[in-house]
Design an enzyme around this catalytic site. Structure first.
Site, mmCIF file in Angstrom:
data_model
loop_
_atom_site.group_PDB
_atom_site.id
_atom_site.type_symbol
_atom_site.label_atom_id
_atom_site.label_comp_id
_atom_site.label_asym_id
_atom_site.label_seq_id
_atom_site.Cartn_x
_atom_site.Cartn_y
_atom_site.Cartn_z
ATOM 1 N N ASP A 16 0.986 -1.395 -0.157
ATOM 2 C CA ASP A 16 0.155 0.491 0.136
ATOM 3 C C ASP A 16 0.586 0.844 0.083
ATOM 4 O O ASP A 16 2.423 1.443 0.398
ATOM 5 C CB ASP A 16 -0.985 0.075 1.550
ATOM 6 C CG ASP A 16 -1.887 -1.638 0.964
ATOM 7 O OD1 ASP A 16 -2.733 -1.457 0.136
ATOM 8 O OD2 ASP A 16 -2.098 -1.551 2.233
ATOM 9 N N ASP B 28 -8.863 -6.425 3.170
ATOM 10 C CA ASP B 28 -7.696 -7.203 2.662
ATOM 11 C C ASP B 28 -7.466 -8.341 2.817
ATOM 12 O O ASP B 28 -6.069 -8.734 2.742
ATOM 13 C CB ASP B 28 -6.018 -6.025 3.050
ATOM 14 C CG ASP B 28 -6.367 -4.796 2.861
ATOM 15 O OD1 ASP B 28 -7.106 -4.973 1.561
ATOM 16 O OD2 ASP B 28 -6.375 -4.110 3.799
ATOM 17 N N ASP C 160 -4.288 -3.348 5.354
ATOM 18 C CA ASP C 160 -4.612 -3.263 7.030
ATOM 19 C C ASP C 160 -6.072 -3.653 7.081
ATOM 20 O O ASP C 160 -6.590 -3.473 8.407
ATOM 21 C CB ASP C 160 -4.418 -1.958 7.424
ATOM 22 C CG ASP C 160 -4.306 -0.887 5.942
ATOM 23 O OD1 ASP C 160 -5.550 -0.887 5.072
ATOM 24 O OD2 ASP C 160 -3.338 0.151 5.706
#
Length: 1012
Positions: A415, A749, A745
């Protein structure tokens, strides 16, 4: 804030009735049921099908755990009643202890009755058992021949050596268990926020007490039992406790939370009612122990190698035993005086039996050397040591297999927010339809912004924070939207001073901007009440809330990704508080978004819609009501600066140099992602920022499977990606043979974390769902910590190879020498290395060598080579070369010393017995010193300078120093036990010279990349 009459609500089910120990359905006794949080599938094992079947079975057992408990109660009631209806007395059935084939009751009874026969049934270390048998046989034989005064030394020495090896091994195992226990406790130490005295504080889950208020959001694990205080659109997954996959909605009619369940939707707060053993989860865990046994893929391979070598060694030892016995009984073996040892019909049975025992002892010594018991031990040590070091480097390993798999990683999908960037943001640009303002970079802080430029209708406004320039109605709506559509809290100290804002950095920045415009947070929130909420969704990338005003009006406020919210807007408010069609201004708004994104700003749009009271849903209809998200009125667009982390660029470049491709997969705008990617070094130049290097998640998912495989290899940045897009990318990369590490997170996910070879969850911003789906938790949410995990993963693999080289080198040399000398010993009666000496060799080879090489730190060139394939052979060409060179040097030299040492060193004029002892001691001393110097060779298998960096590893220096000191002590003071004599200083120099020459053998520089 809505309140609930808790006392009038329906109560939660109480705890189950106790089940008697006699119940065969008791889950305490069913080992498979003990795994509540079973490990995910093995990504690389010898039998994937078997592992998949095991996981499927565990999932089935976990799902039906509560059903089994209910059946247990029913079954117990039936068993306790006989035909006449009276209760029957039952004897408790044994309950097996974890990881042992003996129950607690059997263990207690065996200890009370001192039942040795029962103890024997449960096995032990096969090698040590063989050694004890050999010790007993040697003790009996020597006492018989020499008497008790002089005959106990050999057998007693073996017994003492076995005792010493056992103590060292036990200390080693205890040290490992302490390391793993520390890591296990850290894994269970969940940190979360609670509200105490009106202020949010971060605590460990172990510090929560009854009465604490716990804020909840999507993906959180319910830490304790509790009662709902307030919440919106709350839905809980209680399958871990009830086995039911149906999502349970929580409201005033069902306000009870069960610890261990997970929040699937919504957000709210709960009050803690039970903690620890008093919770539903605690009561279940009190009777169920978690099975944490897990074998890493590399450990499976090492076990296979150790088993194979051990089997070959046993076969060789058996062949040698048969050959020696045959030679003995056909009269081809001789005493030191040259006489035949066995003559058929003349040699007494007792004498023949004694000689056979001696032959058996020689082959036992051979088995000791051949079986590489230290191989699995070394890996466990390396794993424990590396996991401890990784935790210090902010990477907490949850699955042992991930520790080594990180070393094989070929690509990292990470990310942007909080990993490559600081996630400490400030609102630096705002576009309020008619207002555009900028903030100087030197004024950033996580909670404070400073606006130094503003434009109204194309004109510069100074100062830009002058709220008088913002129309009053727009100001009121902005403050209402910011205050109510905010998941966090603001704490104002009683004595005055700056307030403390809690929540995500994005929420903090927007709230701080509202405060700078003159918003009174508490007053603004009290002027309206939330009646419904739409939590943030990774698919829609926006969050909404419906609020009711005192005049019964309803306002629906939305906040989210700027281009998505903008697409839902039909109008905007102008400087006169008028609502104007948005068509003629859309291009201006899009241009503002693009300009802000181009300088790596995260763009957030704020909009609202007044809702008609007619047709408004009732309380019962709220569960299925969807907030209106069309025909919105745009209020503001803000630009939030998320600065690139210091060191992120260096970490990315380190990965690129190591052959690992870093791919940014983010939900943010593609232009903002491109700017950060260039800043971090993922993209080299603007010229690289074109498709397919730069792609939107929806565009990638729209491709066919074949097209995805073609495009996935080239992707460097994926913007506006959903969790499904991330999963599609991971699958494509794995299909192409990549070893993929993925960060995550959020609760959504979890599929991507599960799909990847290594799932990396963020501890600070990550939800408990993401953490439980991960293999490694990054404690500081920093990309540099991920790179450190890669370094330690590669270090484990390298250290395993180093130990294999050391172990097999000693193994090859010891086996060849012992076979040759064993045959000569039977022929001549002279044994150069006895059983006690071989035990010392084995201790150095297996235990001390493992400790020394397991703790080797990462080398300088570790990240200067491409990743090693998971299925590449552990023993490389360089390792074979090094082992063969050492064997070709040490074997001839030591054998030459053994057979010609007395004449070469000119002490064959001494008495024969003393000369043999001196020569044998010299051979033993030289072989041990060669082992010590071979440890240095193993440190640097592909470099000439084996001393490089040796002083940095204090444990290695300690092991080498301890081994050297003990060897000197053995030669000088323990000759009676080890059958050695003191050596002169000249012979010490000879031993050292022989050993030192071995590290001077030239080794051409090579790398692991071309080692095969």
């Amino acid at each position: 804030m809505s309140e609930f009459d808790i006392e009038s609500e329906v109560g939660h089910d109480g705890e189950d009735d106790d089940v008697g120990d006699s119940d065969p359905f008791d889950i305490v006794r069913t080992k498979a049921v003990l795994v509540l949080n079973a490990s995910r599938r093995f990504r690389y094992t010898l039998d994937l099908k078997k592992e998949a079947e095991r996981n499927q079975q565990l999932a089935k057992i976990r799902t039906h755990a509560q059903v089994i408990r209910g059946a247990a109660v029913f079954h117990a009631a039936g068993q306790d009643v006989d035909v006449s209806g009276s209760l029957k007395k039952q004897s408790p059935s044994p309950t097996q202890t974890d990881d042992f084939d003996i129950s607690q009751e059997e263990l207690s009874q065996m200890s009370r009755e001192h039942n040795f026969s029962t103890l024997q049934q449960y096995g032990g270390d096969t090698t040590l058992i063989i050694l004890m048998v050999a010790a007993a046989a040697s003790l009996a034989l020597d006492i018989k021949i020499e008497g008790i005064k002089g005959g106990w030394y050999d057998g007693g020495s073996i017994a003492l050596a076995v005792f010493f090896v056992t103590i060292v091994t036990a200390i080693n195992d205890y040290w490992q268990s302490l390391l793993f226990q520390t890591l296990s406790e850290e894994k269970q130490n969940i940190h979360l926020e609670v509200v105490r005295c009106g202020r949010r504080v971060k605590l460990s889950i172990f510090d929560i007490v009854v009465g604490d208020i716990v804020p909840l959001k999507i993906g959180d694990q319910i830490p304790t039992d509790g009662i709902l205080v307030s919440g919106y659109s709350l839905a809980v997954d209680e399958s871990s406790m009830t086995g039911e996959s149906t999502i349970v909605h929580k409201d005033s009619k069902a306000p009870f939370f069960i610890s261990g369940s997970k929040l699937a939707e919504g957000y709210g707060t709960m009050m803690v009612t039970n903690v620890g053993i008093n919770t539903e989860w605690g009561m279940l865990m009190a009777s169920i122990s978690e099975d944490n046994v897990e074998e890493a893929p590399l450990q499976v391979r090492l076990n296979g190698i150790a088993t194979y070598i051990g089997e070959v060694g046993l076969v060789v030892a058996l062949v040698v035993l048969i050959a020696l016995l045959v030679r003995y009984f056909i009269g081809h073996t001789y005493n030191p005086d040259g006489s035949v040892q066995f003559i058929s019909g003349k040699t007494k049975v007792g004498r023949a039996f004694d000689d056979a025992i001696k032959i058996f002892t020689v082959t036992v010594a051979l088995v000791i050397v051949v079986v590489p018991e230290g191989l699995p031990l070394a890996f466990t040590l390396m794993l424990a040591h590396s996991m401890k070091k990784m935790m210090k480097d902010k990477a907490l390993v949850r699955r042992h297999s991930a520790c080594e798999t990180m070393g094989f990683a070929t690509t990292i999908c990470c990310d942007k927010t909080g990993i490559l960037t600081l996630n400490q943001v400030a609102t630096v640009e705002k576009y309020l339809m008619f207002l555009y303002s900028c903030v100087g970079h030197n004024a950033f802080s996580m909670l404070q912004m400073t606006v130094f430029e503003a434009y109204v209708c194309g004109k510069k406004v100074d100062p830009p924070d002058n709220k008088s320039l913002v129309p009053p109605k727009l100001t009121s709506l902005l403050m209402e939207g910011i205050a109510q559509n905010f998941i966090g809290s603001l704490f104002l100290p009683e004595g005055g001073g700056d307030g403390e804002i809690s929540g995500s950095p994005t929420e903090k920045a927007i709230l701080q901007w509202g405060l700078n415009l003159g918003m009174n947070f508490d007053v603004t929130r009290s002027n309206s009440s939330i009646i419904h909420a739409f939590p943030f969704n990774s698919e829609k990338k926006q969050v909404g809330v419906a609020v009711k005003l005192p005049n019964s009006e309803v306002h629906v406020h939305w906040k989210g990704a700027a281009e998505i919210v903008l697409a839902s807007c039909a109008s905007y408010m102008d400087e006169n508080d008028g609502v104007q069609p948005i068509e003629e201004k859309v291009s201006d708004f899009k241009k503002a978004i693009e300009d802000m994104a181009a300088i790596s700003l995260r763009c957030i749009a704020i909009a609202y819609q007044p809702h008609q009271t007619e047709g408004f849903p009732t309380n019962e209809e709220f569960c299925n009501w969807q907030l209106p998200e069309r025909q919105l009125i745009l209020l503001a667009i803000v630009g939030i600066k998320d600065t690139c982390r210091p060191g992120a660029r260096d970490a990315v470049q380190l990965c690129i140099g190591a052959g690992i491709k870093v791919r940014m997969v983010t939900g943010d705008d593609l232009n903002a992602a491109r700017a950060i990617a260039i800043e971090c070094g993922i993209l080299g130049f603007d010229a690289d920022a074109t498709e397919p290097n730069l792609i939107e998640g929806s565009a990638f998912s729209a491709l066919s499977e074949k097209q995805r495989l073609k495009v996935a290899e080239k992707i460097s940045v994926m913007g506006r990606s959903t969790p499904a897009d991330k999963v599609a990318l991971v699958r494509a990369l794995r299909t192409m043979g990549h070893v993929v590490a993925v960060t995550g997170d959020g609760a959504n996910d979890a599929p991507a974390l599960h799909e990847a070879n290594i799932g990396l969850a963020m501890r600070i911003q990550g939800t408990e769902v993401a953490k439980e789906s991960s293999d490694i938790i990054i404690l500081d949410d920093n990309f540099a910590s991920i790179v450190k995990a890669v370094i330690w993963g590669r270090t484990i693999y390298d250290n395993v190879q180093k130990f294999i080289q050391f172990l097999l080198t000693v193994n090859i040399i010891a086996v060849v020498i012992n076979i040759v000398t064993a045959v000569s010993a039977v022929c001549t009666g002279n044994t150069p290395v006895n059983t006690v000496q071989l035990l010392w060799v084995n201790l150095i080879m297996d235990t001390l060598g493992a400790v020394a090489l397991a703790t080797e730190p990462p080398t300088d060139n570790l990240m200067n080579r491409t990743p090693v394939g998971q299925r590449e052979p552990l023993i490389t060409n360089i390792m074979w070369r090094n082992m063969l060179i050492q064997a070709l040097y040490q074997v001839p030299v030591l054998l030459l010393l053994n057979f010609r040492g007395k004449s070469i060193l000119d002490f064959d004029h001494d008495k024969a017995d003393n000369a043999n002892k001196v020569n044998n001691t010299l051979v033993f001393n030289a072989s041990i010193l060669c082992e010590i110097f071979n440890l240095l060779n193993a440190r640097k298998p592909d470099e000439i300078n084996v001393f490089k960096g040796v002083t940095k590893n204090y444990l290695f220096m300690g092991v080498v120093g301890l081994t050297s000191v003990l060897q000197v002590v053995i030669i000088l003071f323990l000759g009676k036990f080890t059958s050695t004599v003191r050596l002169s200083w000249k012979l010490w120099l000879v031993s050292i010279a022989i050993a030192f020459i071995s590290i001077r053998i030239p080794e051409e520089k090579a790398s692991h990349a071309n080692s095969n």
